[in-house]
Each structure stands twice: as C-alpha cells, then as structure tokens.
Motif scaffolding. Sequence first.
Motif, PDB file in Angstrom:
ATOM      1  N   LYS A  39      -3.378  12.563  49.613  1.00  0.00           N
ATOM      2  CA  LYS A  39      -1.926  12.334  49.536  1.00  0.00           C
ATOM      3  C   LYS A  39      -1.458  11.683  48.230  1.00  0.00           C
ATOM      4  O   LYS A  39      -1.616  12.232  47.177  1.00  0.00           O
ATOM      5  N   LYS A  40      -0.927  10.440  48.348  1.00  0.00           N
ATOM      6  CA  LYS A  40      -0.353   9.785  47.170  1.00  0.00           C
ATOM      7  C   LYS A  40      -1.404   8.919  46.482  1.00  0.00           C
ATOM      8  O   LYS A  40      -2.048   8.109  47.151  1.00  0.00           O
ATOM      9  N   THR A  63      -4.831   6.800  47.547  1.00  0.00           N
ATOM     10  CA  THR A  63      -5.970   7.143  46.688  1.00  0.00           C
ATOM     11  C   THR A  63      -5.858   6.449  45.335  1.00  0.00           C
ATOM     12  O   THR A  63      -4.759   6.329  44.793  1.00  0.00           O
ATOM     13  N   VAL A  64      -6.992   6.009  44.814  1.00  0.00           N
ATOM     14  CA  VAL A  64      -7.015   5.522  43.432  1.00  0.00           C
ATOM     15  C   VAL A  64      -8.059   6.339  42.672  1.00  0.00           C
ATOM     16  O   VAL A  64      -9.142   6.596  43.176  1.00  0.00           O
ATOM     17  N   ARG A  65      -7.662   6.826  41.488  1.00  0.00           N
ATOM     18  CA  ARG A  65      -8.628   7.516  40.620  1.00  0.00           C
ATOM     19  C   ARG A  65      -8.979   6.544  39.504  1.00  0.00           C
ATOM     20  O   ARG A  65      -8.080   6.009  38.839  1.00  0.00           O
ATOM     21  N   GLY A 125      -2.697  16.879  47.293  1.00  0.00           N
ATOM     22  CA  GLY A 125      -2.660  15.437  47.021  1.00  0.00           C
ATOM     23  C   GLY A 125      -2.591  15.209  45.519  1.00  0.00           C
ATOM     24  O   GLY A 125      -2.985  16.067  44.733  1.00  0.00           O
ATOM     25  N   TRP A 126      -2.092  14.040  45.113  1.00  0.00           N
ATOM     26  CA  TRP A 126      -1.925  13.807  43.678  1.00  0.00           C
ATOM     27  C   TRP A 126      -2.274  12.371  43.294  1.00  0.00           C
ATOM     28  O   TRP A 126      -2.190  11.453  44.116  1.00  0.00           O
ATOM     29  N   THR A 127      -2.696  12.195  42.043  1.00  0.00           N
ATOM     30  CA  THR A 127      -2.852  10.844  41.484  1.00  0.00           C
ATOM     31  C   THR A 127      -2.054  10.808  40.172  1.00  0.00           C
ATOM     32  O   THR A 127      -2.377  11.526  39.218  1.00  0.00           O
ATOM     33  N   TYR A 128      -1.023   9.990  40.156  1.00  0.00           N
ATOM     34  CA  TYR A 128      -0.136   9.891  38.989  1.00  0.00           C
ATOM     35  C   TYR A 128      -0.896   9.287  37.803  1.00  0.00           C
ATOM     36  O   TYR A 128      -1.675   8.344  37.968  1.00  0.00           O
TER      37      TYR A 128
END
Length: 361
Positions: free
Chosen positions: A53-54, A89-91, A330-333
């Motif tokens: 997700k976010k 989520t954290v990348r 899902g995405w990681t800004y």
Amino acid sequence: MKKNHLLISLRPTGLVQLAFALLLILSQNIALAEKQNCSAVSDKTCTTAHALKKGINLGNMLDAPWEGAVRGLKVEPEYFDLIAENFNTVRIPIKWSNHASTSKLAIIDETFFQRVEMIVDKFLARDMYVIINVHHYNQLVMKNLPPGEVSVDEEVVKLRLLNMWQQISLRFKNKSDKLIYEVLNEPNGKLNNTEWHSLMNDAVTIIRSNEPERILMVGPSDYNSIFSLAKFTPPKDRNIIISIHDYTPFTFTHQGASWTFAKDMKNISCCSETQTEEMKRAFITAANWNKSTGYPLHLGEFGANEKADMQSRVNYTKFARKLAENDSIGWTYWEFGSDFGAYDPKKKEWKQPLFEALTHD
Ligand code: BGC
C-alpha cells in the motif's frame, strides 16, 4: 429443515436480503478484478504486493556515500514511529558497496551491518513492510565514478554484488516475512539489459540457497523504467514482485535536478492535460504488462523535487498515487527528508500539504 429455511428467507424481506447479498458478491468480484494479476507468483507474494500500500523511501541516508553526507541526514530515532504511524511500508536504500572490502568477497563492515540491522529491526518491530536494496553501487553502472565512491578492480565489481547478497541473506534469513530484498536499484548505463538479467538471476540463485521463500524485488533496465518492462524477463520464481519507478512528467519532477538533463529547467508546474495523459500512459503500460505476465508490480519510486512549487507537487503526488492505487499497485514515495522530501528534518515536522497528499484519501 433446510427447505423450510429457504422458504422463509424467500419471503419479500428475504428477497431483499438476497438481492443485497448478490450485490455484495458482485461488488467483491469487481474489487477482485481490480487487483493485479498474480498468476505467476505464490498467494503469499500476491497478498504482500497488495498489502504494501502506502510507503516512503528513507532516501539519502544509508544510500549516501556515508550516513550524514547528504545535508547531514541520518536515520534519527524519532523517524521509526513517525513513519510507522503513517505508512505501511518503508523502503531503505543502502549503499553497501561503500561499506564493504574492495576484494571480490566484499566483506561488509560490521559496524555498518549492525546499524542497518538495528534500523530494519525497529521498523519490523512496528509491523511494517521493510524493503532493503543495493543502492548506488555506481561502479556497476557508471564509467566515471562520482566523488565519495569507493573504487574497486573492474573484475570484481559484479562478484561483489553477489557476495554482498550472500552475507545479507545469511544474516537476515530468520527475520520476519515482512522484510523484502530488492536486488539492485535502477540498473542502467554500462550494465546493459542482457548483463542485468544474468546478474539478477545469479543474485536470486544465491539468495535462494539461503532463503527459499523470502519475497524478492527486481525491476527492468533503464532505471526501472515502466517502458522497459517489455524487454524484462523476471526470474522463474514464485516469490517475486517487480519494482518500477516512474517520474513522469520528468521535466516537472526533476526540474533543477543537477544530475539530470532537466537541471536548467524551472517554473514548470503540474498538472496540465498533456502531463496527466503522459502519466496515464505509463500506468496503462504497467497494468498491461502485469495482465499479460502475472507478476505483481510495486512502484518503488515516484516524487517531485523541492524546486517545483508546492501546489504542483501536491497535484502531482495525488494524481500519481491515485493512478497506482487504481491499479492496486503499492507505492513508496521518493523520499522522506531530503530534496524530494515530505518531511522537514530541520523544523522536525511534515511538509503538511505533501504529507496530506500522500496519506489522506
Ligand atoms: C536516486 C536519488 C535520486 C532519485 C530521483 C533515486 O533512485 O537514488 O539519488 O534523487 O532517484 O532522481
């Protein structure tokens, strides 16, 4: 008994209930149809791809030549809660190559390893999905190295990547399933498409010898470009998510960015119809690729830099986010606290409009 029960429920009120039930089933089917095609991967990987997700990138910290080299940015203790409270989520981009011996063994510096492990554990303890990668291993992709890069013998460059993954995988193999490894950020330049495929498959084989089930991310050449998906062949493995990056409209997102052709551009706003059409085209290409291959996608990076005006950044962020979400991606800004950042580390506060564009529905 059963028949009686059926008769009772088919009275007028029962019929209404039945109609509602049918509507519910139908709407669920529609929702299912909007999910990504996961025919090439396991159920667990499919569920995970949708659960990401976010998210946000902890960029320009552990991927800098050394932590603190970019604007003094370091992973501060308050970031764990701040990120976990607002994102799924954290990348974490990591420049292992600068913290490993220069021989082919690429022995990772123990202090650095402990630092990364502590940060990974803090996010996992907060029940987040954590993506770690190999980031800015510049010698793999560039002929002339930027300042601050540890340079090694050309013959050992690729072997070092494999040996780094061997060590990371051995060390982290007992961590939660929510930890995901991404083999390499943005393959490009001198690492051509054929070479990238072979290196990627070698890295996956090594990780699999320690961790048969860990979810892995890999992505297409040309900076994980959506438009290079067409020439990308994922490893034959059922626990793979495909990472794509998208910065369209590039002259908007990268205006004034010194490392790109858009470095002299300025005052470009977002989003005109031409710009949104360009953005839509990218996502249509991505969704079509997912439909035809069955590998789920994750948008590992998108974002606009601080040279753009805030309202345009907000417009862009909302639009890109929605495009991804409409396709259940899902995405990681890109990213938390630096030049594309949604957080101001000096003021110790979120840049509110951008933060809302990312977190509010
Ligand atoms: C790079 C960053 C860059 C960003 C946007 C990332 O993959 O690691 O250095 O700021 O892309 O161009």
